[in-house]
Design a protein around this motif. Structure first.
Motif, PDB file in Angstrom:
ATOM      1  N   LEU A  87      25.273  -3.183 -81.986  1.00 22.73           N
ATOM      2  CA  LEU A  87      26.670  -3.595 -81.975  1.00 22.73           C
ATOM      3  C   LEU A  87      27.236  -3.630 -83.394  1.00 22.73           C
ATOM      4  O   LEU A  87      28.373  -3.213 -83.641  1.00 22.73           O
ATOM      5  N   TRP A  88      26.441  -4.140 -84.328  1.00 22.65           N
ATOM      6  CA  TRP A  88      26.869  -4.184 -85.734  1.00 22.65           C
ATOM      7  C   TRP A  88      27.175  -2.779 -86.251  1.00 22.65           C
ATOM      8  O   TRP A  88      28.210  -2.545 -86.880  1.00 22.65           O
ATOM      9  N   SER A  89      26.293  -1.835 -85.973  1.00 22.86           N
ATOM     10  CA  SER A  89      26.483  -0.467 -86.431  1.00 22.86           C
ATOM     11  C   SER A  89      27.763   0.129 -85.854  1.00 22.86           C
ATOM     12  O   SER A  89      28.536   0.789 -86.565  1.00 22.86           O
ATOM     13  N   ILE A  90      28.000  -0.120 -84.567  1.00 23.94           N
ATOM     14  CA  ILE A  90      29.189   0.425 -83.904  1.00 23.94           C
ATOM     15  C   ILE A  90      30.459  -0.201 -84.469  1.00 23.94           C
ATOM     16  O   ILE A  90      31.417   0.506 -84.833  1.00 23.94           O
ATOM     17  N   LEU A  91      30.492  -1.523 -84.545  1.00 24.52           N
ATOM     18  CA  LEU A  91      31.716  -2.207 -84.960  1.00 24.52           C
ATOM     19  C   LEU A  91      32.010  -2.019 -86.444  1.00 24.52           C
ATOM     20  O   LEU A  91      33.177  -2.033 -86.851  1.00 24.52           O
ATOM     21  N   ARG A  92      30.981  -1.817 -87.254  1.00 22.93           N
ATOM     22  CA  ARG A  92      31.192  -1.554 -88.680  1.00 22.93           C
ATOM     23  C   ARG A  92      31.365  -0.068 -88.971  1.00 22.93           C
ATOM     24  O   ARG A  92      31.783   0.315 -90.061  1.00 22.93           O
ATOM     25  N   GLY A  93      30.989   0.775 -87.996  1.00 26.24           N
ATOM     26  CA  GLY A  93      31.016   2.203 -88.249  1.00 26.24           C
ATOM     27  C   GLY A  93      30.027   2.598 -89.328  1.00 26.24           C
ATOM     28  O   GLY A  93      30.276   3.500 -90.130  1.00 26.24           O
ATOM     29  N   ASP A  94      28.873   1.933 -89.319  1.00 23.59           N
ATOM     30  CA  ASP A  94      27.872   2.110 -90.369  1.00 23.59           C
ATOM     31  C   ASP A  94      26.596   2.682 -89.750  1.00 23.59           C
ATOM     32  O   ASP A  94      26.001   2.071 -88.864  1.00 23.59           O
ATOM     33  N   THR A  95      26.181   3.850 -90.211  1.00 26.36           N
ATOM     34  CA  THR A  95      24.964   4.478 -89.690  1.00 26.36           C
ATOM     35  C   THR A  95      23.794   4.361 -90.662  1.00 26.36           C
ATOM     36  O   THR A  95      22.848   5.141 -90.607  1.00 26.36           O
ATOM     37  N   SER A  96      23.856   3.371 -91.541  1.00 25.33           N
ATOM     38  CA  SER A  96      22.740   3.131 -92.465  1.00 25.33           C
ATOM     39  C   SER A  96      21.485   2.746 -91.683  1.00 25.33           C
ATOM     40  O   SER A  96      21.543   2.361 -90.508  1.00 25.33           O
ATOM     41  N   GLU A  97      20.347   2.819 -92.362  1.00 23.13           N
ATOM     42  CA  GLU A  97      19.092   2.412 -91.734  1.00 23.13           C
ATOM     43  C   GLU A  97      19.144   0.926 -91.413  1.00 23.13           C
ATOM     44  O   GLU A  97      19.507   0.100 -92.253  1.00 23.13           O
ATOM     45  N   MET A  98      18.761   0.574 -90.188  1.00 25.77           N
ATOM     46  CA  MET A  98      18.772  -0.816 -89.741  1.00 25.77           C
ATOM     47  C   MET A  98      17.539  -1.072 -88.892  1.00 25.77           C
ATOM     48  O   MET A  98      17.060  -0.176 -88.201  1.00 25.77           O
ATOM     49  N   SER A  99      17.030  -2.294 -88.959  1.00 27.31           N
ATOM     50  CA  SER A  99      15.854  -2.633 -88.168  1.00 27.31           C
ATOM     51  C   SER A  99      15.979  -4.063 -87.666  1.00 27.31           C
ATOM     52  O   SER A  99      16.613  -4.913 -88.295  1.00 27.31           O
TER      53      SER A  99
END
Length: 237
Positions: free
Chosen positions: A115-127
């Motif tokens: 959800l964070w990636s979608i709402l921020r529009g951020d495709t950085s590495e996340m775990s």
């Protein structure tokens, strides 16, 4: 391992501002937790509807640290995760009712960072991590790896929600709901060392002990977990 805490933010019921946490750090007590919701008014109403309480806690502390910045890798750590959503899914199963695909997809451990990636529009590495006892330190190791790979900054978030009443006899490490976000860089400031050794259990979850140390400008911190001794030290206050 060396790192710098560029900025931090924490939330718990009745505790939000730096002044709130400074006062609590002097005389820490268990906070009454009646399901208070942190403010996420910076998100559109339609997007807020999908967020659980745990997700709202995470967004509340992390969004200000990322706002206005470009892509930012993220490490999210929670030992128990979405216990309320998971229990709702299990109760539906127990009643023989069809499962909600949305409820199930949002109950998995990495749903919040999705959800964070979608709402921020951020495709950085996340775990997303689940670690017992020393989840904060394990998440720091993950963040340090990202910094070592060249990330200019990494966002680290630890969040736990007070579990539903059914689970509380089996969960003794969440005195009340809380979330902590750290924006880290590789600049030498804090040092974290691992040694062997047993010691007394901290009075509070270690993320809250770190909040106390930061609020009171302490330069040393120690945490014991399953024979591991984590030694924190800071070069300057």
């Amino acid at each position: 391992m060396h790192f710098r805490i560029e900025q931090w933010r924490a939330w718990a019921p009745g505790l939000d501002s730096a002044a709130d946490w400074h006062a609590w750090s002097h005389t820490p007590v268990a906070q009454p937790d009646d399901g208070q919701q942190p403010d996420v008014g910076f998100l559109p109403a339609l997007q807020r509807r999908r967020l659980s309480r745990l997700a709202r806690m995470m967004f509340h502390v992390a969004w200000p640290l990322a706002d206005g910045r470009g892509p930012l890798p993220l490490v999210f750590a929670s030992r128990h995760g979405e216990t309320s959503r998971t229990l709702a899914v299990l109760e539906d199963l127990g009643r023989g009712e069809p499962l909600s695909p949305t409820q199930f997809s949002l109950s998995v451990h990495n749903a919040i960072i999705g959800l964070w990636s979608i709402l921020r529009g951020d495709t950085s590495e996340m775990s997303a991590m689940a670690a017992a006892g020393d989840g904060l330190e394990q998440a720091l190791l993950e963040a340090a790896g990202l910094l070592g790979d060249g990330a200019a900054a990494v966002l680290l978030v630890v969040a736990e929600e007070l579990p539903p009443a059914l689970y509380r006899p089996s969960i003794d490490d969440v005195p009340f709901s809380y979330a902590l976000a750290l924006r880290l860089s590789a600049t030498p400031d804090w040092q974290l060392e691992l040694a062997s050794g047993d010691g007394p259990r901290s009075a509070w979850p270690h993320s809250l002990e770190l909040v106390r140390a930061l609020s009171l400008h302490r330069t040393t911190l120690q945490h014991h977990c399953k024979g591991r001794q984590w030694n924190w030290s800071r070069s300057k206050a």
